[in-house]
Design a protein around this motif. Sequence first.
Motif, mmCIF file in Angstrom:
data_model
loop_
_atom_site.group_PDB
_atom_site.id
_atom_site.type_symbol
_atom_site.label_atom_id
_atom_site.label_comp_id
_atom_site.label_asym_id
_atom_site.label_seq_id
_atom_site.Cartn_x
_atom_site.Cartn_y
_atom_site.Cartn_z
ATOM 1 N N PRO A 2 0.820 -1.217 0.000
ATOM 2 C CA PRO A 2 0.000 0.000 0.000
ATOM 3 C C PRO A 2 0.856 1.271 0.000
ATOM 4 O O PRO A 2 1.875 1.327 0.678
ATOM 5 N N ILE A 3 0.428 2.252 -0.787
ATOM 6 C CA ILE A 3 1.108 3.551 -0.777
ATOM 7 C C ILE A 3 0.245 4.559 -0.010
ATOM 8 O O ILE A 3 0.754 5.553 0.514
ATOM 9 N N VAL A 4 -1.079 4.282 0.043
ATOM 10 C CA VAL A 4 -1.985 5.085 0.878
ATOM 11 C C VAL A 4 -2.845 4.123 1.693
ATOM 12 O O VAL A 4 -3.466 3.219 1.128
ATOM 13 N N THR A 5 -2.862 4.294 3.008
ATOM 14 C CA THR A 5 -3.728 3.479 3.860
ATOM 15 C C THR A 5 -4.545 4.380 4.776
ATOM 16 O O THR A 5 -3.989 5.225 5.471
ATOM 17 N N ILE A 89 2.697 14.340 -3.982
ATOM 18 C CA ILE A 89 1.364 14.125 -4.549
ATOM 19 C C ILE A 89 1.058 15.219 -5.561
ATOM 20 O O ILE A 89 1.091 16.399 -5.231
ATOM 21 N N GLY A 90 0.791 14.820 -6.808
ATOM 22 C CA GLY A 90 0.369 15.787 -7.821
ATOM 23 C C GLY A 90 -1.147 15.822 -7.880
ATOM 24 O O GLY A 90 -1.805 14.834 -7.556
ATOM 25 N N MET A 91 -1.716 16.968 -8.285
ATOM 26 C CA MET A 91 -3.183 17.060 -8.374
ATOM 27 C C MET A 91 -3.622 17.676 -9.687
ATOM 28 O O MET A 91 -3.009 18.619 -10.167
ATOM 29 N N ARG A 163 7.976 14.911 -10.239
ATOM 30 C CA ARG A 163 8.007 13.442 -10.161
ATOM 31 C C ARG A 163 7.336 12.882 -8.909
ATOM 32 O O ARG A 163 7.949 12.110 -8.139
ATOM 33 N N PRO A 164 6.073 13.250 -8.665
ATOM 34 C CA PRO A 164 5.358 12.699 -7.505
ATOM 35 C C PRO A 164 5.082 11.211 -7.691
ATOM 36 O O PRO A 164 4.992 10.736 -8.823
ATOM 37 N N ALA A 165 4.944 10.500 -6.574
ATOM 38 C CA ALA A 165 4.628 9.068 -6.639
ATOM 39 C C ALA A 165 3.137 8.847 -6.859
ATOM 40 O O ALA A 165 2.713 7.789 -7.314
ATOM 41 N N ILE A 166 2.337 9.871 -6.497
ATOM 42 C CA ILE A 166 0.872 9.745 -6.544
ATOM 43 C C ILE A 166 0.293 10.922 -7.321
ATOM 44 O O ILE A 166 0.722 12.060 -7.138
ATOM 45 N N LEU A 167 -0.688 10.613 -8.183
ATOM 46 C CA LEU A 167 -1.431 11.674 -8.869
ATOM 47 C C LEU A 167 -2.898 11.570 -8.467
ATOM 48 O O LEU A 167 -3.521 10.523 -8.647
ATOM 49 N N LEU A 168 -3.445 12.654 -7.904
ATOM 50 C CA LEU A 168 -4.864 12.692 -7.532
ATOM 51 C C LEU A 168 -5.620 13.450 -8.612
ATOM 52 O O LEU A 168 -5.320 14.605 -8.891
ATOM 53 N N ALA A 169 -6.599 12.805 -9.219
ATOM 54 C CA ALA A 169 -7.392 13.429 -10.275
ATOM 55 C C ALA A 169 -8.811 13.637 -9.758
ATOM 56 O O ALA A 169 -9.558 12.684 -9.584
ATOM 57 N N VAL A 197 3.375 5.880 -11.875
ATOM 58 C CA VAL A 197 2.708 6.747 -10.904
ATOM 59 C C VAL A 197 1.388 6.104 -10.464
ATOM 60 O O VAL A 197 0.619 5.627 -11.295
ATOM 61 N N THR A 198 1.161 6.059 -9.161
ATOM 62 C CA THR A 198 -0.115 5.587 -8.624
ATOM 63 C C THR A 198 -1.149 6.685 -8.854
ATOM 64 O O THR A 198 -0.889 7.847 -8.555
ATOM 65 N N ILE A 199 -2.308 6.316 -9.407
ATOM 66 C CA ILE A 199 -3.306 7.339 -9.722
ATOM 67 C C ILE A 199 -4.576 7.093 -8.915
ATOM 68 O O ILE A 199 -5.066 5.968 -8.841
ATOM 69 N N VAL A 200 -5.077 8.150 -8.290
ATOM 70 C CA VAL A 200 -6.352 8.089 -7.589
ATOM 71 C C VAL A 200 -7.326 8.970 -8.361
ATOM 72 O O VAL A 200 -7.092 10.166 -8.520
ATOM 73 N N VAL A 201 -8.383 8.350 -8.875
ATOM 74 C CA VAL A 201 -9.347 9.047 -9.725
ATOM 75 C C VAL A 201 -10.653 9.239 -8.965
ATOM 76 O O VAL A 201 -11.306 8.263 -8.609
#
Length: 237
Positions: A2-5, A89-91, A163-169, A197-201
């Motif tokens: 897990p990268i986000v818990t 974290i990128g957004m 170069r974030p590890a996570i992209l929040l869309a 990149v891990t993406i959260v949509v």
Amino acid sequence: MPIVTLTNVTKAYPPADRGGEEVVAVDDVSLDIDKGDVFGIIGYSGAGKSTLVRLINALEPATSGEIVVDGVDVTRLPEKKLRAVRGGIGMIFQQFNLFSAKSVRANIAYPLKLAGWSRADTDARVAELLEFVGLSDKARAFPEQLSGGQKQRVGIARALATRPAILLADEATSALDPQTTHEVLALLRRVNEEQGVTIVVITHEMDVIQTLATRVAVMEKGRVVEQGDVFDVFSAP
Ligand code: ADP
Ligand code: ADP
């Protein structure tokens, strides 16, 4: 891995007026987002999706529960150290949120400037990102001269700059027509597959989840009512 818990996370807002009721925007949510996932969070307006994003990004404190991002417990971190977490974290946003008075390249260079990159490193990184999103010929253009899809591609380039590890869309395709939505989703897939990149949509659109996500959490009234592989959650028993 897990990268986000999130473990039993609740966010309550105080009543707007005396005698009113508090709003529980996120209600006892637990979820795991694995490294490399495209993780969808779907729900109607008011379900608590944006609040959840602000909690993950440590823009607001949780009322209770624990949030671990890339190994760091953000619920117990002083403000100063949260900046480093947010840097990972990128957004991207529904309305793109580009600086209208800045050129495309200046928009993309902005987070690098903030992070103190040298001019030479910034120029090289901006050129690389423009190439990746297919907008090398628009470097000097201004946002108003771009189509919606092009604006979101600039948004994606800017979000990825450091170069974030996570992209929040957050509803990143909700302002786009179906054809353009498809192009942006294809680009996000490349971000995930080629850059790891891990993406959260976050979306209210089922199509977006079914096109892009591998795992999904369904939110209703602040709670996650279902989570798992997209195929399992959306196929009839
Ligand atoms: P979604 O993104 O799914 O539309 P939100 O997270 O924006 O949902 O909102 C969830 C609930 O929390 C809604 O009832 C909303 O009115 C409430 N809410 C969100 N932000 C705040 C805030 N800053 N203050 C008070 N209530 C809020
Ligand atoms: P504008 O592009 O709006 O005219 P500047 O020239 O001041 O503004 O540049 C803004 C940012 O864009 C700077 O941080 C700089 O690093 C970056 N930049 C400027 N020129 C280039 C270039 N030729 N290639 C890539 N990035 C550039």
